[in-house]
Enzyme design. Structure first.
Site, PDB file in Angstrom:
ATOM      1  N   ALA A 196       0.844  -1.191   0.000  1.00  0.00           N
ATOM      2  CA  ALA A 196       0.000   0.000   0.000  1.00  0.00           C
ATOM      3  C   ALA A 196       0.878   1.240   0.000  1.00  0.00           C
ATOM      4  CB  ALA A 196      -0.926  -0.011   1.220  1.00  0.00           C
ATOM      5  N   CYS A 197       1.195   1.734  -1.184  1.00  0.00           N
ATOM      6  CA  CYS A 197       2.235   2.754  -1.346  1.00  0.00           C
ATOM      7  C   CYS A 197       1.651   4.144  -1.590  1.00  0.00           C
ATOM      8  CB  CYS A 197       3.133   2.368  -2.518  1.00  0.00           C
ATOM      9  SG  CYS A 197       3.732   0.655  -2.441  1.00  0.00           S
ATOM     10  N   THR A 198       2.547   5.133  -1.670  1.00  0.00           N
ATOM     11  CA  THR A 198       2.184   6.495  -2.043  1.00  0.00           C
ATOM     12  C   THR A 198       3.174   6.980  -3.093  1.00  0.00           C
ATOM     13  OG1 THR A 198       1.404   6.905   0.223  1.00  0.00           O
ATOM     14  CG2 THR A 198       1.727   8.826  -1.206  1.00  0.00           C
ATOM     15  N   ASN A 227       6.847   5.562  -1.627  1.00  0.00           N
ATOM     16  CA  ASN A 227       7.084   4.730  -0.456  1.00  0.00           C
ATOM     17  C   ASN A 227       6.600   3.324  -0.761  1.00  0.00           C
ATOM     18  OD1 ASN A 227       8.066   6.882   0.993  1.00  0.00           O
ATOM     19  ND2 ASN A 227       6.242   7.129   2.281  1.00  0.00           N
ATOM     20  N   GLU A 257       2.580   1.165  -7.653  1.00  0.00           N
ATOM     21  CA  GLU A 257       1.546   1.703  -6.782  1.00  0.00           C
ATOM     22  C   GLU A 257       0.355   0.760  -6.866  1.00  0.00           C
ATOM     23  OE1 GLU A 257      -0.360   4.269  -4.179  1.00  0.00           O
ATOM     24  OE2 GLU A 257       1.693   4.530  -4.944  1.00  0.00           O
TER      25      GLU A 257
END
Length: 488
Positions: free
Chosen positions: A20-22, A41, A112
């Site tokens: 679960a990225c940004t 991230n 992502e």
């Protein structure tokens, strides 16, 4: 480092939504130095240390790539470019490469995690068993492309031929542009060229909207993207222009606390006068011109965001049940910022800034394209804490700090921030020395880069060890006071 044994015993096992990225993209007209920037991230498991690896160029290559996670395969082209990667610990099969540059000056960040719409997946589901997934993307794309656009075209071709095993967004960067691709379903996808004067933020949701099939300069997509949507009732031409998000993505109740707050917080960091509210997620702008030009340091600060100074800061407020999911989470495995400065020689123009573990308790170090090796320990580490692993040495400190964030975090953050500022000064001096030498003394120029890298990596680890023992000393004193049992 002996303290690793302690950390292994008290490690926080932050279990959550995998990958679960940004993601943050910044065009060259929106940066303070004319560079292109892509950043992300990577969030999954705190006990999964990442390995930083430089893969050499390969000639006369044969065979087939086989995914570590499913049955996806892809034939290996005859030649492969040199490239860097941030892998999981199973590097023998070159799996789960998250980000890097190749020797042609192309970088990518993958992936992502996004979630396509239920209706689109009803008619074209993910090809879970044999489709391409995050663990394969960098390895089968980055070594073989010579531009960001070519990266989109290759990945899009693979999605059309083999299918996507999950929903994802992937960013590509070179010295001309940034491209971002999102899946729409098992075999549908679209990509756009980032407008040069804007930035873009994604947080586990499909964000692309506008698509113009006649504008091949700025848009690419699967050939049946619109026809498929019309056939299955995902889009009706008489109701307005085609909107990729409306046709192929979704907005759910979970987005209001898990995804919208991250996009909202970072857009307000770069554009403080925005009037949007967190609940306005469906109306958030896709591309924005920043109020001020954006630097690498600004992007790093954004990736460290956890709603500081607000009631939604889970760390300062000691609230693991905070509903707003922050950008910086403990289970982050690494955070990276890829910068391309087209006016400089590639060896120093392409820079990868990486922080191991939780970004808000870590330090970003610059890794130049012209470096030749990492320190020993950068390619070590398993699910068990060990002192020979560089990623685990950073994770040990972070784990100790999280036992009392308010007591320990400020000193660590100040020390790391000062180190980054000192490193930036050293970077400038190194780059000037390189520019004087690279045309007439190329070997000396390479040595200049590597000497800088060796010192930076060594000094950052030394600082991390010092901070670890400082925090451990404070913890020891606090424990003594808690269980002192004085007699008289």
């Amino acid at each position: 480092m002996k303290v690793s044994m302690l950390a292994a015993g008290i490690a926080l096992l932050c279990v959550g939504q995998a990958n679960a990225c940004t993601t943050i993209l910044v065009g060259n007209q929106a940066t303070n130095d004319g560079s292109f920037i892509i950043a992300r991230n990577e969030d999954s498991s705190a006990t999964n240390p990442k390995h930083m690896v430089i893969h050499p160029a390969v000639a006369q290559q044969t065979g087939v790539f086989k995914s570590h996670d499913n049955d996806f395969t892809w034939p290996l082209p005859h030649s492969a470019l040199r490239y860097t990667a941030i892998h999981d610990d199973n590097t023998q099969d070159q799996s789960m490469g998250e980000a890097g540059f190749n020797s042609a000056g192309v970088g990518m960040s993958a992936t992502e995690t996004i979630y396509n719409g239920a209706q689109a997946l009803k008619y074209d589901p993910y090809v879970v068993k044999t489709g391409i997934t995050e663990d394969s993307i960098q390895t089968v794309v980055l070594p073989y492309i010579h531009s960001a656009r070519e990266g989109v075209e290759l990945l899009g071709h693979i999605i059309e031929q083999k299918g996507a095993g999950e929903g994802f967004g992937v960013a590509f960067i070179d010295d001309h542009s940034i491209w971002y691709l999102e899946t729409g379903s098992g075999h549908q996808w679209m990509a756009t060229r980032l407008p040069a004067d804007t930035y873009f933020i994604s947080a586990n949701q499909g964000r692309l909207q506008q698509y113009n099939p006649q504008d091949k300069h700025n848009y690419l997509a699967s050939p049946t993207l619109i026809a498929f949507a019309e056939k299955h009732g995902l889009y009706q031409a008489d109701k307005g222009p085609f909107n990729f998000h409306q046709a192929y993505s979704e907005d759910t109740a979970n987005d209001v606390t898990y995804n919208y707050p991250r996009v909202w917080a970072l857009q307000h960091q770069f554009n403080p006068t925005l009037t949007t509210q967190v609940t306005d997620g469906k109306q958030f702008p896709v591309f924005l011109q920043p109020a001020h030009k954006i630097s690498v340091a600004d992007v790093e600060k954004a990736l460290q965001n956890h709603y500081q100074g607000t009631p939604h800061d889970p760390y300062a407020n000691n609230n693991p049940q905070e509903p707003w999911r922050p950008v910086s989470v403990f289970r982050a495995q690494e955070s990276h910022v890829l910068q391309v400065r087209p006016k400089l020689p590639r060896a120093i123009g392409d820079v990868e800034y990486v922080a191991f573990g939780m970004p808000s308790l870590s330090v970003y170090l610059p890794y130049y394209a012209g470096m030749t090796h990492y320190l020993p320990g950068y390619d070590k580490g398993t699910g068990n804490a060990s002192p020979d692993s560089v990623p685990w040495q950073y994770r040990v400190l972070q784990t100790l700090v999280m036992q009392d964030y308010n007591a320990y975090a400020p000193d660590v953050q100040r020390a790391y921030q000062a180190f980054q500022q000192q490193t930036a000064t050293r970077q400038h001096a190194m780059e000037q020395a390189y520019l004087k030498a690279y045309k007439t003394e190329p070997k000396k120029a390479t040595q200049i880069i590597q000497k800088f890298e060796d010192k930076t990596m060594t000094d950052a680890l030394a600082l991390t060890h010092k901070l670890t023992w400082q925090v451990l000393t404070k913890m020891t004193h606090n424990t003594d006071m808690k269980y002192h049992f004085e007699g008289a």
